[in-house]
Scaffold this motif. Structure first.
Motif, mmCIF file in Angstrom:
data_model
loop_
_atom_site.group_PDB
_atom_site.id
_atom_site.type_symbol
_atom_site.label_atom_id
_atom_site.label_comp_id
_atom_site.label_asym_id
_atom_site.label_seq_id
_atom_site.Cartn_x
_atom_site.Cartn_y
_atom_site.Cartn_z
ATOM 1 N N VAL A 258 0.827 -1.204 0.000
ATOM 2 C CA VAL A 258 0.000 0.000 0.000
ATOM 3 C C VAL A 258 0.868 1.264 0.000
ATOM 4 O O VAL A 258 0.408 2.345 -0.380
ATOM 5 C CB VAL A 258 -0.949 0.004 1.218
ATOM 6 C CG1 VAL A 258 -0.164 0.153 2.513
ATOM 7 C CG2 VAL A 258 -2.007 1.089 1.105
ATOM 8 N N HIS A 279 0.298 8.629 0.862
ATOM 9 C CA HIS A 279 0.106 7.647 -0.204
ATOM 10 C C HIS A 279 -1.041 8.091 -1.114
ATOM 11 O O HIS A 279 -1.837 8.960 -0.755
ATOM 12 C CB HIS A 279 -0.124 6.240 0.376
ATOM 13 C CG HIS A 279 -1.482 6.015 0.950
ATOM 14 N ND1 HIS A 279 -2.165 4.831 0.832
ATOM 15 C CD2 HIS A 279 -2.295 6.821 1.672
ATOM 16 C CE1 HIS A 279 -3.327 4.917 1.444
ATOM 17 N NE2 HIS A 279 -3.438 6.097 1.970
ATOM 18 N N SER A 281 -4.278 8.973 -2.922
ATOM 19 C CA SER A 281 -5.645 9.039 -2.424
ATOM 20 C C SER A 281 -6.532 8.007 -3.108
ATOM 21 O O SER A 281 -6.339 7.674 -4.286
ATOM 22 C CB SER A 281 -6.212 10.444 -2.665
ATOM 23 O OG SER A 281 -7.583 10.495 -2.404
ATOM 24 N N GLY A 282 -7.503 7.501 -2.373
ATOM 25 C CA GLY A 282 -8.447 6.530 -2.945
ATOM 26 C C GLY A 282 -9.282 7.123 -4.057
ATOM 27 O O GLY A 282 -9.826 6.393 -4.897
ATOM 28 N N THR A 283 -9.393 8.450 -4.076
ATOM 29 C CA THR A 283 -10.173 9.111 -5.129
ATOM 30 C C THR A 283 -9.378 9.269 -6.417
ATOM 31 O O THR A 283 -9.927 9.644 -7.450
ATOM 32 C CB THR A 283 -10.613 10.508 -4.662
ATOM 33 O OG1 THR A 283 -9.443 11.329 -4.471
ATOM 34 C CG2 THR A 283 -11.383 10.428 -3.356
ATOM 35 N N GLY A 284 -8.050 8.990 -6.319
ATOM 36 C CA GLY A 284 -7.193 9.166 -7.482
ATOM 37 C C GLY A 284 -6.694 10.589 -7.638
ATOM 38 O O GLY A 284 -6.004 10.902 -8.612
ATOM 39 N N TYR A 287 -2.606 13.065 -2.702
ATOM 40 C CA TYR A 287 -2.042 12.122 -1.738
ATOM 41 C C TYR A 287 -2.549 12.436 -0.333
ATOM 42 O O TYR A 287 -2.715 13.599 0.037
ATOM 43 C CB TYR A 287 -0.507 12.208 -1.757
ATOM 44 C CG TYR A 287 0.107 11.893 -3.094
ATOM 45 C CD1 TYR A 287 0.585 10.617 -3.381
ATOM 46 C CD2 TYR A 287 0.189 12.872 -4.091
ATOM 47 C CE1 TYR A 287 1.154 10.319 -4.612
ATOM 48 C CE2 TYR A 287 0.746 12.587 -5.325
ATOM 49 C CZ TYR A 287 1.228 11.313 -5.583
ATOM 50 O OH TYR A 287 1.778 11.015 -6.802
ATOM 51 N N GLU A 288 -2.774 11.372 0.448
ATOM 52 C CA GLU A 288 -3.304 11.505 1.798
ATOM 53 C C GLU A 288 -2.272 11.055 2.833
ATOM 54 O O GLU A 288 -1.427 10.198 2.555
ATOM 55 C CB GLU A 288 -4.572 10.657 1.947
ATOM 56 C CG GLU A 288 -5.694 11.063 1.001
ATOM 57 C CD GLU A 288 -6.875 10.114 1.086
ATOM 58 O OE1 GLU A 288 -6.705 8.999 1.660
ATOM 59 O OE2 GLU A 288 -7.950 10.471 0.581
ATOM 60 N N TRP A 290 -0.258 9.092 5.552
ATOM 61 C CA TRP A 290 -0.209 7.666 5.839
ATOM 62 C C TRP A 290 0.608 7.365 7.098
ATOM 63 O O TRP A 290 0.207 6.568 7.929
ATOM 64 C CB TRP A 290 0.378 6.896 4.650
ATOM 65 C CG TRP A 290 0.320 5.407 4.843
ATOM 66 C CD1 TRP A 290 1.351 4.576 5.144
ATOM 67 C CD2 TRP A 290 -0.839 4.584 4.750
ATOM 68 N NE1 TRP A 290 0.921 3.274 5.257
ATOM 69 C CE2 TRP A 290 -0.432 3.240 5.012
ATOM 70 C CE3 TRP A 290 -2.184 4.832 4.469
ATOM 71 C CZ2 TRP A 290 -1.317 2.177 5.002
ATOM 72 C CZ3 TRP A 290 -3.070 3.765 4.460
ATOM 73 C CH2 TRP A 290 -2.634 2.465 4.732
#
Length: 332
Positions: A258, A279, A281-284, A287-288, A290
């Motif tokens: 991950v 890392h 972001s889940g939204t593409g 980066y968020e 971690w």
């Protein structure tokens, strides 16, 4: 002089000791947040009782006496703080699992700027920086609270035995005995010394540049070339910790996958180089947060990587961006 002027003068006199008191309380408590709470409590007690301060000792000594009592009260109420290395042997990657231990009070990182003097003698600064490193503060947690206070005051802050005795309401003989016992205990779990990294020399800058390139590129061959053979990796609040290249790489290419595609933002923690890890972001988009990564640099290589995963606590404390944009820069 007006009451307002007197109040401002007292505030100023007390505030000049806040940073060094925070460093002292952090070494005692192993928590940045508890240290700040302890210092705030110290300031409030000093303010309320200033009329009882008779000047028989210096204001600094008086504040340290209050801070010591605050810390001893806090330590008597709870368990010592620990690192994953304090609780178990390293786990082979084939058996590695992420188990959170909510009952464990974990040792916490601290920003250098909260605990280290901004201007000081270089030799003194080196001692203070070495003694806020995670491994050293973890070793202090093995000491009973009063021995811990004695060792910090004598060995780190260079107080005289007579000064410590007065602070603790004890005798010089008792202080010397406590120091001897504390040294003996510390010798059993004494951490290896880390390289001085303030300021970073050219080789250290190159080492960290190579670390960022290897980590962001997820190049395990390049990464392990920077790690000592017995390098360790931990991930509080999980109790898992790993040792050695094969186990670290096995983790990074397994559950730790991950982390691929992450961006690193430099900071400093516990007298050591550190990074805010973000890392994808889940939204593409962007980066968020971690992890806060704290490195242990020894003998020109990286001896340890501690990944602190509670980013909601650590990133604001270290003034790291809440997120990065697609270019890897701080997003508004």
């Amino acid at each position: 002089m007006s009451d307002l002027a007197t109040t401002k003068d007292l505030d100023s006199r007390l505030e000049q000791y806040r940073r060094e008191l925070t460093g002292y309380c952090y070494r005692m408590l192993g928590s940045a947040f508890e240290a700040e709470d302890a210092v705030q409590d110290t300031m409030v007690r000093a303010w309320r009782n200033f009329d009882k301060f008779e000047g028989r000792s210096s204001l600094r000594s008086w504040l340290y006496r209050i801070a010591t009592n605050v810390c001893l009260d806090m330590l008597n109420a709870g368990n010592r703080r620990a690192r994953p290395m304090d609780l178990s042997a390293p786990t082979p990657v084939a058996q590695a699992q992420l188990n959170s231990r909510p009952e464990v009070t974990w040792l916490e990182p601290v920003p250098d700027g909260r605990v280290l003097p901004s201007v000081a003698d270089p030799a003194e600064t080196a001692v203070e920086r070495e003694t806020i490193r995670l491994a050293f503060v973890a070793a202090l947690q093995h000491l009973p609270p009063k021995q811990r206070a004695v060792l910090i005051l004598r060995e780190v802050l260079a107080w005289k035995a007579s000064e410590v005795a007065e602070l603790l309401g004890s005798s010089v003989a008792s202080v010397n005995s406590a120091l001897q016992r504390a040294r003996a205990t510390l010798a059993e779990s004494e951490p290896a010394s880390s390289d001085a990294t303030d300021p970073l020399d050219d080789e250290q800058k190159k080492l960290l540049d190579r670390y960022v390139t290897a980590f962001e590129g997820y190049d395990m061959q390049a990464l392990t070339a920077l790690l000592q053979e017995d390098a360790t990796m931990s991930m509080p609040p999980y109790d898992l910790w790993l040792r050695g290249h094969d186990n670290i790489v096995g983790w990074m290419l397994g559950v730790g996958e991950v982390c691929r595609g992450s961006k690193l933002v430099p900071t400093v923690a516990n007298g050591s180089p550190a990074f805010g890890q973000y890392h994808p972001s889940g939204t593409g988009e962007g980066y968020e947060p971690w992890a806060l990564i704290v490195l242990d640099v020894r003998d020109g290589m990286i001896g340890g990587m501690d990944f602190f995963l509670d980013t909601k606590r650590w990133f604001p404390l270290f003034e790291l961006p809440a997120r990065l944009d697609g270019e890897g820069t701080a997003a508004g």
